[in-house]
Design a protein around this motif. Structure first.
Motif, PDB file in Angstrom:
ATOM      1  N   ARG A  99       9.897  58.373 -68.177  1.00  9.66           N
ATOM      2  CA  ARG A  99      10.490  57.709 -69.506  1.00  9.66           C
ATOM      3  C   ARG A  99       9.901  56.536 -69.880  1.00  9.66           C
ATOM      4  O   ARG A  99       9.469  56.263 -71.179  1.00  9.66           O
ATOM      5  N   LEU A 100       9.753  55.545 -68.835  1.00  9.72           N
ATOM      6  CA  LEU A 100       9.243  54.135 -69.210  1.00  9.72           C
ATOM      7  C   LEU A 100       7.758  54.130 -69.539  1.00  9.72           C
ATOM      8  O   LEU A 100       7.463  53.669 -70.537  1.00  9.72           O
ATOM      9  N   MET A 101       7.141  54.975 -69.010  1.00 13.66           N
ATOM     10  CA  MET A 101       5.647  55.162 -69.464  1.00 13.66           C
ATOM     11  C   MET A 101       5.574  55.803 -70.770  1.00 13.66           C
ATOM     12  O   MET A 101       4.640  55.486 -71.409  1.00 13.66           O
ATOM     13  N   LYS A 102       6.483  56.704 -71.142  1.00 10.14           N
ATOM     14  CA  LYS A 102       6.317  57.246 -72.318  1.00 10.14           C
ATOM     15  C   LYS A 102       6.741  55.888 -73.471  1.00 10.14           C
ATOM     16  O   LYS A 102       6.032  55.997 -74.481  1.00 10.14           O
ATOM     17  N   PHE A 103       7.422  55.299 -73.118  1.00  4.11           N
ATOM     18  CA  PHE A 103       7.857  53.988 -73.935  1.00  4.11           C
ATOM     19  C   PHE A 103       6.841  53.066 -74.132  1.00  4.11           C
ATOM     20  O   PHE A 103       6.426  52.851 -75.129  1.00  4.11           O
ATOM     21  N   GLU A 104       6.186  52.711 -72.852  1.00  6.98           N
ATOM     22  CA  GLU A 104       5.300  51.905 -72.655  1.00  6.98           C
ATOM     23  C   GLU A 104       3.966  52.288 -73.531  1.00  6.98           C
ATOM     24  O   GLU A 104       3.172  51.428 -74.249  1.00  6.98           O
ATOM     25  N   ARG A 105       3.769  53.674 -73.628  1.00  9.41           N
ATOM     26  CA  ARG A 105       2.500  54.238 -74.103  1.00  9.41           C
ATOM     27  C   ARG A 105       2.678  54.047 -75.735  1.00  9.41           C
ATOM     28  O   ARG A 105       1.705  53.589 -76.290  1.00  9.41           O
ATOM     29  N   ASN A 106       3.762  54.245 -75.966  1.00  6.82           N
ATOM     30  CA  ASN A 106       3.995  54.231 -77.527  1.00  6.82           C
ATOM     31  C   ASN A 106       4.014  52.970 -78.086  1.00  6.82           C
ATOM     32  O   ASN A 106       3.434  52.465 -79.081  1.00  6.82           O
ATOM     33  N   ARG A 107       4.515  51.916 -77.424  1.00  9.37           N
ATOM     34  CA  ARG A 107       4.399  50.255 -77.744  1.00  9.37           C
ATOM     35  C   ARG A 107       3.121  50.071 -77.736  1.00  9.37           C
ATOM     36  O   ARG A 107       2.859  49.369 -78.625  1.00  9.37           O
ATOM     37  N   ALA A 108       2.162  50.325 -76.692  1.00  9.71           N
ATOM     38  CA  ALA A 108       0.849  49.928 -76.696  1.00  9.71           C
ATOM     39  C   ALA A 108       0.088  50.744 -77.841  1.00  9.71           C
ATOM     40  O   ALA A 108      -0.572  49.777 -78.627  1.00  9.71           O
ATOM     41  N   LEU A 109       0.370  51.645 -78.407  1.00 10.65           N
ATOM     42  CA  LEU A 109      -0.232  52.448 -79.290  1.00 10.65           C
ATOM     43  C   LEU A 109       0.435  51.960 -80.680  1.00 10.65           C
ATOM     44  O   LEU A 109      -0.580  51.680 -81.641  1.00 10.65           O
ATOM     45  N   ARG A 110       1.326  51.538 -80.731  1.00 11.24           N
ATOM     46  CA  ARG A 110       1.891  50.945 -81.872  1.00 11.24           C
ATOM     47  C   ARG A 110       1.389  49.589 -82.116  1.00 11.24           C
ATOM     48  O   ARG A 110       0.933  49.051 -83.398  1.00 11.24           O
ATOM     49  N   ASN A 111       1.101  48.851 -81.161  1.00 10.09           N
ATOM     50  CA  ASN A 111       0.450  47.401 -81.160  1.00 10.09           C
ATOM     51  C   ASN A 111      -1.057  47.640 -81.451  1.00 10.09           C
ATOM     52  O   ASN A 111      -1.497  46.577 -82.488  1.00 10.09           O
ATOM     53  N   VAL A 112      -1.714  48.456 -81.220  1.00 10.59           N
ATOM     54  CA  VAL A 112      -3.257  48.456 -81.314  1.00 10.59           C
ATOM     55  C   VAL A 112      -3.290  49.089 -82.948  1.00 10.59           C
ATOM     56  O   VAL A 112      -4.290  48.499 -83.542  1.00 10.59           O
ATOM     57  N   TYR A 113      -2.156  49.898 -83.103  1.00 12.44           N
ATOM     58  CA  TYR A 113      -2.558  50.322 -84.650  1.00 12.44           C
ATOM     59  C   TYR A 113      -2.099  49.312 -85.726  1.00 12.44           C
ATOM     60  O   TYR A 113      -2.714  48.911 -86.600  1.00 12.44           O
ATOM     61  N   TYR A 114      -0.961  48.417 -85.128  1.00 10.98           N
ATOM     62  CA  TYR A 114      -0.899  47.363 -86.033  1.00 10.98           C
ATOM     63  C   TYR A 114      -1.770  46.534 -86.216  1.00 10.98           C
ATOM     64  O   TYR A 114      -2.074  45.807 -87.332  1.00 10.98           O
ATOM     65  N   GLN A 115      -2.537  45.988 -85.086  1.00 12.96           N
ATOM     66  CA  GLN A 115      -3.527  45.139 -85.149  1.00 12.96           C
ATOM     67  C   GLN A 115      -4.769  45.569 -86.161  1.00 12.96           C
ATOM     68  O   GLN A 115      -5.442  44.721 -86.816  1.00 12.96           O
ATOM     69  N   LYS A 116      -4.881  46.849 -85.992  1.00  9.72           N
ATOM     70  CA  LYS A 116      -6.330  47.460 -86.558  1.00  9.72           C
ATOM     71  C   LYS A 116      -6.003  47.767 -88.095  1.00  9.72           C
ATOM     72  O   LYS A 116      -6.916  47.315 -89.098  1.00  9.72           O
TER      73      LYS A 116
END
Length: 290
Positions: A99-116
């Motif tokens: 569950r934590l890995m799902k959350f961390e993965r989505n957070r990381a994807l959000r961050n890279v999308y936000y930056q780009k």
């Protein structure tokens, strides 16, 4: 003393310093994949240090900048040591870990999308264009620069006025007789606009012309003032460098809202449980008002 209370932001200087050094760390790394340390089969890279620097920015405030790299390497080494131990214990198969890995993965994807697609989408040219448009017809608000001599009694203030009428130097009198904190600086208060001083002081000061001093004591909650207006002007237009960061932040927020609105329009979103359920609901504080 006379200025109205305003909120200040504490700690921003230290945080900004850390952010700047994190950027430098990333920029100076020849390759983000360069290996910094090895922990068993794990490798700690320059990229790992950069990511850790962001996560541990508050803690780094307590450490001299010259120690940051050592601290970050220690953090990453200890992290990998514990991660290796967790793997040996089969904890990667734990449901809470997944569950934590799902959350961390989505957070990381959000961050890279936000930056780009959001942060990087706001260019320096756009910021400059917004500045030019916003301040094209800028008209500053009236300000005056003044000095004052603060005294405990009306009689003392009237005596100071007599000395000024006799040719005494205002700044020198302020240094000798003012009970206010500005006395040491000759009573200088600098430039201020309406709304920054207590009403009685402001009304008297703005009614005077440049070079004039008050002919009657001005009473406020602090005592009796003798005021001299040094100069009048309108607030100067802020330079681009002074406001560019705020403008960029505003444009980035606007871009975020624009992108989010479009993405939500293209995505089916259902909120199934808006209120806490089960045990969580029992622990939620109830409104005790009657």
């Amino acid at each position: 003393m006379l200025r109205k209370f305003t909120k200040t932001l504490a700690g921003t200087v230290a945080v900004c310093a850390i952010a700047l050094n994190i950027t430098a760390l990333e920029a100076n790394a020849e390759e983000l994949d360069d290996i910094v340390a090895k922990v068993g089969k794990q490798e700690v890279t320059e990229a790992d240090l950069a990511f850790a620097a962001r996560d541990y920015a508050p803690q780094l405030q307590r450490v001299p900048p010259t120690e940051w790299r050592k601290v970050l390497i220690d953090v990453m080494v200890e992290m990998d040591v514990l991660a290796n131990a967790a793997e040996k214990n089969g904890m990667e198969n734990d449901e809470n870990f997944k569950r934590l890995m799902k959350f961390e993965r989505n957070r990381a994807l959000r961050n890279v999308y936000y930056q780009k697609f959001i942060a990087s989408a706001v260019s320096d040219d756009q910021v400059k264009a917004a500045y030019d448009e916003r301040y094209a017809n800028f008209e500053g608000t009236p300000q005056i620069s003044a000095r004052h001599i603060l005294l405990k009694t009306e009689e003392e203030a009237k005596e100071v006025i007599k000395e000024l009428e006799g040719g005494a130097d205002f700044a020198e009198l302020a240094k000798k007789k003012s009970t206010g904190p500005s006395g040491a600086n000759g009573g200088e208060l600098g430039y201020f606009s309406k709304g920054q001083m207590v009403p009685e002081f402001e009304q008297a000061a703005f009614a005077m012309k440049k070079g004039e001093f008050s002919k009657e004591p001005v009473k406020t909650q602090f005592g009796y003032h003798v005021i001299k207006v040094e100069d009048s002007r309108k607030t100067p237009k802020p330079t681009f460098d002074q406001v560019k960061d705020n403008i960029k932040q505003e444009l980035t927020v606007a871009k975020y809202k624009e992108v989010m609105e479009k993405l939500k329009a293209d995505t089916k979103v259902e909120v199934l449980k808006a209120e806490p359920q089960g045990e969580a609901a029992k622990e939620t504080p109830k409104d005790t008002k009657k």
